[in-house]
Design a protein around this motif. Structure first.
Motif, mmCIF file in Angstrom:
data_model
loop_
_atom_site.group_PDB
_atom_site.id
_atom_site.type_symbol
_atom_site.label_atom_id
_atom_site.label_comp_id
_atom_site.label_asym_id
_atom_site.label_seq_id
_atom_site.Cartn_x
_atom_site.Cartn_y
_atom_site.Cartn_z
ATOM 1 N N GLY A 177 -13.261 101.493 52.641
ATOM 2 C CA GLY A 177 -14.521 102.635 51.769
ATOM 3 C C GLY A 177 -14.144 104.127 51.924
ATOM 4 N N VAL A 178 -13.827 104.015 53.297
ATOM 5 C CA VAL A 178 -13.224 105.377 54.001
ATOM 6 C C VAL A 178 -12.435 106.050 53.708
ATOM 7 N N VAL B 39 -4.035 116.239 66.010
ATOM 8 C CA VAL B 39 -4.068 114.624 66.619
ATOM 9 C C VAL B 39 -5.663 114.179 65.143
ATOM 10 N N GLN B 40 -4.783 113.024 64.996
ATOM 11 C CA GLN B 40 -5.937 112.669 63.575
ATOM 12 C C GLN B 40 -6.149 111.100 63.755
ATOM 13 N N ARG B 41 -7.113 110.544 64.512
ATOM 14 C CA ARG B 41 -7.412 109.057 63.915
ATOM 15 C C ARG B 41 -7.498 109.042 62.745
ATOM 16 N N GLY B 42 -7.396 107.789 61.914
ATOM 17 C CA GLY B 42 -7.807 107.082 60.582
ATOM 18 C C GLY B 42 -7.677 108.346 59.551
ATOM 19 N N PRO B 43 -8.207 109.005 59.132
ATOM 20 C CA PRO B 43 -8.532 109.056 57.591
ATOM 21 C C PRO B 43 -9.543 110.036 57.027
ATOM 22 N N LEU B 44 -10.627 109.997 58.611
ATOM 23 C CA LEU B 44 -11.336 111.359 58.676
ATOM 24 C C LEU B 44 -10.920 112.066 59.360
ATOM 25 N N ARG C 263 -3.943 104.045 63.053
ATOM 26 C CA ARG C 263 -2.418 105.398 63.216
ATOM 27 C C ARG C 263 -3.013 106.450 63.769
ATOM 28 N N LEU C 264 -2.118 106.675 64.067
ATOM 29 C CA LEU C 264 -2.803 108.423 64.313
ATOM 30 C C LEU C 264 -1.466 109.754 64.096
#
Length: 521
Positions: free
Chosen positions: A438-439, A40-45, A19-20
């Motif tokens: 885990g991330v 814009v961020q992909r994933g949790p990091l 998800r973005l």
């Protein structure tokens, strides 16, 4: 490359189901118009992020492309005059942020290539045309297997960006219609090509009343294909959304149809029992699935049959993978199937899809049997305490008394060597899911700690503690100041000196015994 060197298979390492999320960081005036700077961020990091700039006209174009879905996206209205005023731009920026939040939180909209191209033009450029690329691969396949020919592509009938469908026909039976699906290899593809080809060829050998038959299947350098009969009424999701499978964009069919047709309770029990029988059969045989949803269940009159068994071996991520990364207790593919089955029952019961990872509330008129079942799978407590197995679900009150007739003994014979390859692929898929879980969990803990630290209550505690420390410091300083200014009581003004300054021994009190050295003196 040497003339007879074997080409290595290629897979797409980018997970299209990631998800973005996005935040409008600023608005800037550029040559008389406003550019909105979006992070814009992909994933949790946070390190997996980038910046893009978009004008209001770009948002309006995106809104137009998503309109077939029928979802109210709350795009701020257009304004001709005064659209460069600071107050208006700030207000519009807030409205555009709401618009983006609505789009990226919707299961189907967020995974559409339309949204991906808007937010991630590097990985999804405007020139990207997976349908044309898939047609090239299919045409190459037809050179070696010239038994079929393409009638027409079935554009945008499915949500997967890299899975495309074609209506084909056998050359010796031109009136017969078949559907060919082509899938690029996904990020979970780990099976070696020498094992994958025979594994794909097992698909047409599967005989089970609740698994839709495959006529032909194989894999190539970049992906795999499967050929099935074309069933005009479509899937279970088509029946629920009262639509037809072909020639209609999937957003229009499934996002917010004009009318839902939830299944009555007897039909839910029958379809659910049939799906569970198919899942148990696959689990017992050693074929992992992980791709259960209403779009992968063919509904023929009163019979439900699973589709797309090839997805798992081709390395395609699950439809619910974004939700699964948030639920670290779900770590095996069998548990993924059970969790996905909960979503399936929810959709059969209410028509609409559940848009969250876990169930928060149910309609008051929900039948008691359905309520109890959904709460045993989709609630936070159910996930934390451990999901039931498929065998447990078959004995649950909702499905245990449903009659099932198996006309012939189901068949799927997997050679031991290929079983090992399937087992290794299953473990690799589960491993990547655990890593992502885990991330996500680590980032969630950090976010909670930060939010707790920045909460009003914690700020008040820190201020109170700071005031207390300051008060204590002032008190200590005041005590030190008073000590340094005490009056001298050691004979000041009488001519006597302090013992500490003269070094003379203190006089012995009257009646007290003298020290030993005094006696010797």
């Amino acid at each position: 490359m040497a003339l007879f060197e074997k080409k290595k298979s290629q897979k797409v390492t980018l997970d299209d189901t990631s998800r973005l999320s996005c935040t409008i960081e600023a608005a800037q005036n550029v040559q008389g118009h406003t550019d909105y700077v979006i992070r814009v961020q992909r994933g949790p990091l946070a390190e997996n992020s980038w910046q893009i700039t978009r004008r209001y006209s770009d948002f309006a174009a995106l809104n137009t492309l998503l309109q077939p879905g029928g979802v109210d996206l709350n795009l701020p209205p257009k304004k001709i005059f005064g659209n460069m005023e600071r107050e208006f731009i700030a207000e519009r920026q807030q409205g555009l942020q709401v618009f983006l939040n609505t789009v990226t939180s919707h299961q189907l909209l967020a995974q559409s290539v339309i949204v991906k191209k808007f937010l991630d033009p590097t990985n999804y450029p405007d020139s990207m045309n997976t349908q044309e690329t898939a047609l090239q691969h299919v045409s190459m396949f037809f050179r070696s297997e010239p038994h079929w020919e393409v009638i027409e592509p079935l554009r945008d009938i499915g949500w997967r960006i890299r899975k495309n469908y074609f209506l084909i026909k056998p050359k010796d039976q031109p009136k017969e219609k078949l559907v060919l699906s082509w899938s690029d290899f996904g990020p979970d593809k780990t099976i070696d090509d020498k094992d994958l080809v025979p594994i794909m060829k097992l698909l047409p050998t599967i005989q089970h009343p609740f698994i839709y038959p495959v006529l032909f299947a194989t894999s190539m350098e970049n992906g795999g294909l499967a050929i099935r009969n074309f069933y005009q009424p479509g899937t279970l999701r088509d029946a629920i959304c009262k639509t037809k499978p072909n020639k209609v964009h999937f957003l229009k069919k499934y996002c917010k149809p004009k009318m839902y047709a939830p299944l009555p309770l007897p039909a839910i029990r029958t379809c659910g029992r049939q799906v569970l029988e198919a899942l148990k059969f696959l689990h017992d045989k050693g074929w992992f699935y992980g791709h259960l949803h209403a779009g992968n269940v063919m509904l023929e009159e009163n019979c439900c049959r699973l589709l797309d068994l090839e997805n798992s071996v081709l390395g395609l991520p699950s439809y619910y993978r974004y939700f699964l990364t948030q639920l670290r207790k779900i770590q095996t593919m069998e548990q993924v199937d059970v969790y996905s089955f909960g979503h399936l029952v929810y959709e059969m019961a209410f028509g609409d899809q559940l848009q969250t990872a876990t169930l928060e509330m149910l309609p008051l008129n929900c039948p008691g049997e359905i309520r109890a079942f959904l709460e045993s799978i989709l609630t936070v407590d159910a996930v934390k305490s451990g999901l039931p197995s498929v065998s447990d679900l078959l004995t649950s009150p909702l499905f245990s008394n449903v009659p099932v007739v198996l006309p012939d003994k189901p068949q799927l014979k997997i050679p031991s060597k290929l079983k090992e390859a399937l087992k290794s692929a299953k473990e690799a898929t589960e491993k990547r899911l655990k890593v992502d879980q885990g991330v996500f969990n680590q980032v969630r803990r950090q976010s909670k700690a930060k939010a707790h630290h920045m909460s009003d209550e914690e700020k008040k505690k820190r201020k109170k503690s700071a005031r207390k420390r300051m008060s204590q410091q002032l008190s200590v300083q005041e005590d030190d100041h008073n000590t340094n200014h005490l009056p001298d009581t050691n004979g000041v003004g009488s001519g006597t000196t302090s013992p500490s300054s003269s070094g003379a021994p203190s006089p012995v009190p009257t009646g007290a015994p003298a020290a030993d050295h005094d006696q010797k003196a």
